[in-house]
Write a protein that holds these residues in place. Structure first.
Motif: not given
Length: 113
Positions: A82, A85-87, A89, A91
């Protein structure tokens, strides 16, 4: 009590959020001096330890040390996926998920009698 079984994994999740930030958040700040990000990471890791140690202490009443470690590895991979992907960038690709699935299968084996 019913929360005895779930509290250690929840604390492990929370501790992993802190540790993942301590280990990887600085990758977005490559212009900051290494010694500074090390100090900040140590500060973040302090909070990870404040959650990890109680999680393992409480968890050892119900789980073996290898089971706690296996649980920890799976939680680490999920939190990292997570975060990546989120922080960051970035994935995960199919091969990352496949490798993580093999680690999860290994952790599952640890829980078999």
């Amino acid at each position: 009590m019913p929360y005895d079984r779930i509290l250690p994994p929840l604390l492990l999740v929370a501790s992993n959020v802190f540790m993942t930030f301590a280990w990887y958040a600085h990758l977005k700040f490559k212009e900051v001096a290494l010694w500074k990000v090390i100090l900040v990471s140590w500060g973040i890791a302090f909070f990870e330890y404040m959650l990890m140690i109680p999680a393992n202490r409480m968890g050892s009443a119900l789980y073996s040390a290898p089971q706690l470690k296996g649980m920890q590895e799976v939680i680490t991979l999920l939190v990292f996926a997570g975060f990546s992907a989120w922080y960051l960038g970035q994935p995960l690709k199919w091969n990352h998920w496949a490798g993580f699935a093999l680690i999860a299968a290994a952790a599952w084996l640890i829980f078999l009698d």
